[in-house]
Design a protein around this motif. Structure first.
Motif, PDB file in Angstrom:
ATOM      1  N   SER A  17      63.692  30.301 -37.875  1.00 50.90           N
ATOM      2  CA  SER A  17      63.177  31.041 -39.302  1.00 50.90           C
ATOM      3  C   SER A  17      61.928  32.223 -39.106  1.00 50.90           C
ATOM      4  N   VAL A  64      75.940  36.991 -41.070  1.00 46.93           N
ATOM      5  CA  VAL A  64      74.490  36.647 -41.728  1.00 46.93           C
ATOM      6  C   VAL A  64      74.607  35.840 -42.844  1.00 46.93           C
ATOM      7  N   ARG A  67      73.438  32.369 -44.216  1.00 40.84           N
ATOM      8  CA  ARG A  67      72.044  31.746 -43.345  1.00 40.84           C
ATOM      9  C   ARG A  67      70.239  33.227 -43.920  1.00 40.84           C
ATOM     10  N   PHE A  68      70.739  34.416 -44.149  1.00 38.68           N
ATOM     11  CA  PHE A  68      69.658  34.939 -44.526  1.00 38.68           C
ATOM     12  C   PHE A  68      70.015  35.754 -46.279  1.00 38.68           C
ATOM     13  N   MET A  83      64.568  34.633 -43.214  1.00 35.02           N
ATOM     14  CA  MET A  83      66.259  34.985 -41.975  1.00 35.02           C
ATOM     15  C   MET A  83      66.473  33.065 -41.240  1.00 35.02           C
ATOM     16  N   ASN A  84      66.979  32.102 -41.607  1.00 37.48           N
ATOM     17  CA  ASN A  84      67.497  30.897 -41.578  1.00 37.48           C
ATOM     18  C   ASN A  84      68.213  31.073 -40.729  1.00 37.48           C
ATOM     19  N   LEU A  86      68.231  31.168 -37.467  1.00 37.86           N
ATOM     20  CA  LEU A  86      68.048  32.544 -36.289  1.00 37.86           C
ATOM     21  C   LEU A  86      69.471  32.346 -34.916  1.00 37.86           C
ATOM     22  N   LYS A  87      69.813  32.936 -34.681  1.00 38.88           N
ATOM     23  CA  LYS A  87      71.315  33.330 -33.057  1.00 38.88           C
ATOM     24  C   LYS A  87      70.711  34.237 -32.538  1.00 38.88           C
ATOM     25  N   ASP A  90      71.097  37.725 -33.442  1.00 41.49           N
ATOM     26  CA  ASP A  90      70.085  38.078 -34.466  1.00 41.49           C
ATOM     27  C   ASP A  90      69.140  39.677 -33.728  1.00 41.49           C
ATOM     28  N   THR A  91      68.732  39.210 -32.440  1.00 40.77           N
ATOM     29  CA  THR A  91      67.802  39.724 -32.092  1.00 40.77           C
ATOM     30  C   THR A  91      68.140  41.136 -32.014  1.00 40.77           C
ATOM     31  N   VAL A 123      62.545  41.583 -34.499  1.00 42.72           N
ATOM     32  CA  VAL A 123      63.248  40.540 -34.354  1.00 42.72           C
ATOM     33  C   VAL A 123      63.694  39.850 -33.067  1.00 42.72           C
ATOM     34  N   VAL A 125      65.152  36.355 -31.026  1.00 52.11           N
ATOM     35  CA  VAL A 125      65.533  35.337 -31.056  1.00 52.11           C
ATOM     36  C   VAL A 125      66.449  34.582 -29.584  1.00 52.11           C
TER      37      VAL A 125
END
Length: 127
Positions: A17, A64, A67-68, A83-84, A86-87, A90-91, A123, A125
């Motif tokens: 997250s 999202v 998750r967001f 943001m939870n 994350l994949k 999501d970068t 961000v 991930v």
């Protein structure tokens, strides 16, 4: 004029997250609808989430949703994106933006409706 500054980006493992923040200064931020967009490497900027000027309405990209979570504190002139789960996909560089409070609903998904933008926060991930 509204100045927007994002913070909270970083490197996180998949499943982790992050919480992004956007601080607004200048004209009263509560007069503006706010949104988050992101630009993955080599791709176009895309809508992530938006919130009405009052905070009563929120909107999310399908990728999202669940998750967001977007939120705002008009007393503090801040907005956040939790943001939870994350994949790696999501970068991206994440941008906060402000639009006239009259902009509502589906229009908030359009980058061209926003008048002010932050400088972005990275961000990443990892898988």
């Amino acid at each position: 004029q509204v100045q927007l500054v994002e913070s909270g980006g970083g490197l996180v493992q998949a499943g982790g997250s992050l919480r992004l923040s956007c601080a607004a200064s200048g004209r009263t931020a509560s007069r503006y609808a706010m949104g988050w967009f992101r630009q993955p490497p080599g791709k176009e900027r895309e809508f992530v989430a938006a919130i009405s000027w009052s905070g009563d309405s929120t909107y999310y990209a399908d990728s999202v949703k669940g998750r967001f979570t977007i939120s705002r504190d008009n007393a503090k002139n801040t907005m956040a994106l939790q943001m939870n789960s994350l994949k790696p996909e999501d970068t991206a560089v994440y941008y906060c933006a402000a639009a006239n409070k009259a902009v509502l609903g589906l229009l908030l998904r359009l980058a061209r409706m926003y008048d002010y933008w932050g400088q972005g926060t990275q961000v990443t991930v990892s898988s």
